[in-house]
Write an enzyme that holds these catalytic residues in place. Sequence first.
Site, short mmCIF file in Angstrom:
data_model
loop_
_atom_site.label_atom_id
_atom_site.label_comp_id
_atom_site.label_asym_id
_atom_site.label_seq_id
_atom_site.Cartn_x
_atom_site.Cartn_y
_atom_site.Cartn_z
N ALA A 83 -9.00 12.33 -4.42
CA ALA A 83 -7.65 11.94 -3.99
C ALA A 83 -7.15 10.72 -4.76
O ALA A 83 -7.88 9.74 -4.92
CB ALA A 83 -7.66 11.63 -2.49
N ILE A 85 -3.26 8.58 -6.20
CA ILE A 85 -1.81 8.51 -6.33
C ILE A 85 -1.45 7.61 -7.51
O ILE A 85 -2.28 6.82 -7.96
CB ILE A 85 -1.16 7.93 -5.04
CG1 ILE A 85 -1.71 6.52 -4.72
CG2 ILE A 85 -1.38 8.86 -3.86
CD1 ILE A 85 -0.97 5.78 -3.61
N THR A 86 -0.23 7.74 -7.98
CA THR A 86 0.29 6.78 -8.97
C THR A 86 1.52 6.08 -8.39
O THR A 86 2.27 6.66 -7.60
CB THR A 86 0.72 7.47 -10.28
OG1 THR A 86 1.59 8.55 -9.96
CG2 THR A 86 -0.46 7.97 -11.08
N ASP A 88 3.51 4.04 -10.87
CA ASP A 88 3.62 3.42 -12.19
C ASP A 88 4.84 2.51 -12.30
O ASP A 88 5.94 2.88 -11.87
CB ASP A 88 3.75 4.50 -13.28
CG ASP A 88 2.50 5.37 -13.44
OD1 ASP A 88 1.49 5.09 -12.78
OD2 ASP A 88 2.56 6.31 -14.25
N GLN A 141 -3.55 1.59 -19.55
CA GLN A 141 -2.31 2.34 -19.86
C GLN A 141 -1.11 1.48 -19.50
O GLN A 141 -1.06 0.91 -18.40
CB GLN A 141 -2.29 3.66 -19.07
CG GLN A 141 -0.97 4.42 -19.10
CD GLN A 141 -0.54 4.84 -20.50
OE1 GLN A 141 -1.36 5.18 -21.35
NE2 GLN A 141 0.75 4.79 -20.76
N TYR A 147 -3.20 1.41 -11.23
CA TYR A 147 -3.99 2.64 -11.38
C TYR A 147 -5.20 2.41 -12.30
O TYR A 147 -6.32 2.84 -12.00
CB TYR A 147 -3.07 3.72 -11.95
CG TYR A 147 -3.65 5.12 -12.03
CD1 TYR A 147 -3.53 6.00 -10.95
CD2 TYR A 147 -4.26 5.58 -13.18
CE1 TYR A 147 -4.02 7.29 -11.03
CE2 TYR A 147 -4.77 6.87 -13.27
CZ TYR A 147 -4.64 7.72 -12.18
OH TYR A 147 -5.13 9.00 -12.27
N PRO A 177 -10.98 12.23 -16.35
CA PRO A 177 -10.06 13.19 -16.95
C PRO A 177 -9.03 12.48 -17.83
O PRO A 177 -8.66 11.33 -17.58
CB PRO A 177 -9.34 13.82 -15.75
CG PRO A 177 -10.13 13.42 -14.54
CD PRO A 177 -10.78 12.11 -14.90
N1 CAA Z 1 3.07 0.72 -25.43
C1 CAA Z 1 3.92 -0.25 -25.81
N2 CAA Z 1 5.18 -0.32 -25.38
C2 CAA Z 1 5.61 0.62 -24.55
C3 CAA Z 1 4.78 1.67 -24.11
C4 CAA Z 1 3.47 1.68 -24.61
N3 CAA Z 1 2.61 2.66 -24.24
N4 CAA Z 1 5.48 2.45 -23.28
C5 CAA Z 1 6.71 1.91 -23.19
N5 CAA Z 1 6.79 0.83 -23.97
C6 CAA Z 1 7.95 -0.03 -24.18
C7 CAA Z 1 9.16 0.81 -24.47
O1 CAA Z 1 9.21 1.14 -25.82
C8 CAA Z 1 10.29 -0.10 -24.03
O2 CAA Z 1 10.50 -1.06 -25.00
P1 CAA Z 1 12.00 -1.49 -25.41
O3 CAA Z 1 12.59 -2.01 -24.16
O4 CAA Z 1 11.78 -2.52 -26.45
O5 CAA Z 1 12.63 -0.22 -25.90
C9 CAA Z 1 9.70 -0.84 -22.83
O6 CAA Z 1 8.27 -0.72 -22.97
C10 CAA Z 1 10.11 -0.25 -21.51
O7 CAA Z 1 9.71 1.13 -21.50
P2 CAA Z 1 10.34 2.18 -20.50
O8 CAA Z 1 11.79 2.39 -20.81
O9 CAA Z 1 9.47 3.37 -20.46
O10 CAA Z 1 10.27 1.33 -19.14
P3 CAA Z 1 10.51 1.83 -17.71
O11 CAA Z 1 10.47 0.62 -16.85
O12 CAA Z 1 11.66 2.76 -17.60
O13 CAA Z 1 9.20 2.73 -17.41
C11 CAA Z 1 6.95 3.20 -17.12
C12 CAA Z 1 7.95 2.16 -17.55
C13 CAA Z 1 7.19 3.58 -15.64
C14 CAA Z 1 5.58 2.60 -17.24
C15 CAA Z 1 7.07 4.47 -17.99
O14 CAA Z 1 6.96 4.09 -19.35
C16 CAA Z 1 5.98 5.47 -17.66
O15 CAA Z 1 6.04 6.19 -16.68
N6 CAA Z 1 4.98 5.55 -18.53
C17 CAA Z 1 3.87 6.50 -18.36
C18 CAA Z 1 2.71 5.85 -17.72
C19 CAA Z 1 1.60 6.86 -17.66
O16 CAA Z 1 1.07 7.32 -18.67
N7 CAA Z 1 1.21 7.25 -16.46
C20 CAA Z 1 0.18 8.24 -16.32
C21 CAA Z 1 0.44 9.02 -15.09
S1 CAA Z 1 -0.64 10.41 -14.96
C22 CAA Z 1 -2.11 9.74 -14.62
O17 CAA Z 1 -2.25 8.57 -14.38
C23 CAA Z 1 -3.26 10.70 -14.57
C24 CAA Z 1 -4.35 10.24 -15.40
O18 CAA Z 1 -5.37 9.80 -14.89
C25 CAA Z 1 -4.28 10.36 -16.88
#
Ligand code: CAA
Length: 240
Positions: A83, A85-86, A88, A141, A147, A177
Amino acid sequence: MARVAIVTGGTRGIGEAISVALKDMGMQVAANYAGNEERAKAFTERTGIPAYKWDVADHAACQAGVAKVESELGPVDVLVNNAGITRDSTMKRMDHDKWQQVIDTNLGGCFNMAKAVFEGMQTRGYGRVVNIGSINGQAGQYGQVNYAAAKSGIHGFTKALAQEGARSGVTVNAIAPGYIDTDMVAAVPEDVLAKIVAGIPVKRLGQASEIARGVAFLVAEEGGFITGSTLSINGGQHMY
Ligand code: CAA
């Protein structure tokens, strides 16, 4: 006697695939779920696996939930802590609730569930515990301090508990994973996810069944010498 297994978050996504894989191994499976009644009902109709509702973040609810499963199916031999949740967001926007909910569910849930079954496993001299960690607990991440911390904690929890179970036939392992095709990953913004997939050497998301296969391997009767290990299943995205 068939082994009895509990899979937390076991009615959807990776958990559903794990529940089915353990049933296919001949186990009596109890699939725990927290909230989505409709999906849980459909899961039971489809698979014939009973679903039990409780919140893994709630310590007392885990004690009561395990007691109910044990009274209906028998002592628990296999626990899969799946179980999770995220919530993020970047640190700037992460309020204390988002931090606490993820820590309480993803990491606290492992403690609460293990607490309810571990002593019985030790006493009976047999047990299999598999904790579902994450690539993001290994590598970190962006946007996931909560998380990543919880999942990283799961990997430490696994190695510590493995040492306690070793002398009494209880193995404790983790799977890490990568990005798997589930509702959780579908919630990642499309453009962000496209970049992530481009960085996966096999160039695709994983399937839930590909994680379940790893769990089946770790919980096998023959797995007694595998303990304290982490199996990474991530399409080559993070190797170490
Ligand atoms: N590295 C460096 N910079 C990054 C980045 C990264 N990986 N991702 C985003 N940025 C930067 C962007 O380029 C942006 O920069 P600018 O403002 O200069 O353009 C800034 O950070 C803001 O980015 P966002 O517009 O994406 O910001 P936001 O506030 O709208 O969203 C966030 C932020 C919610 C974290 C979104 O980027 C997101 O959802 N990211 C994915 C996170 C992720 O991978 N989650 C995994 C979920 S699944 C899981 O967790 C299962 C598992 O076990 C694998």
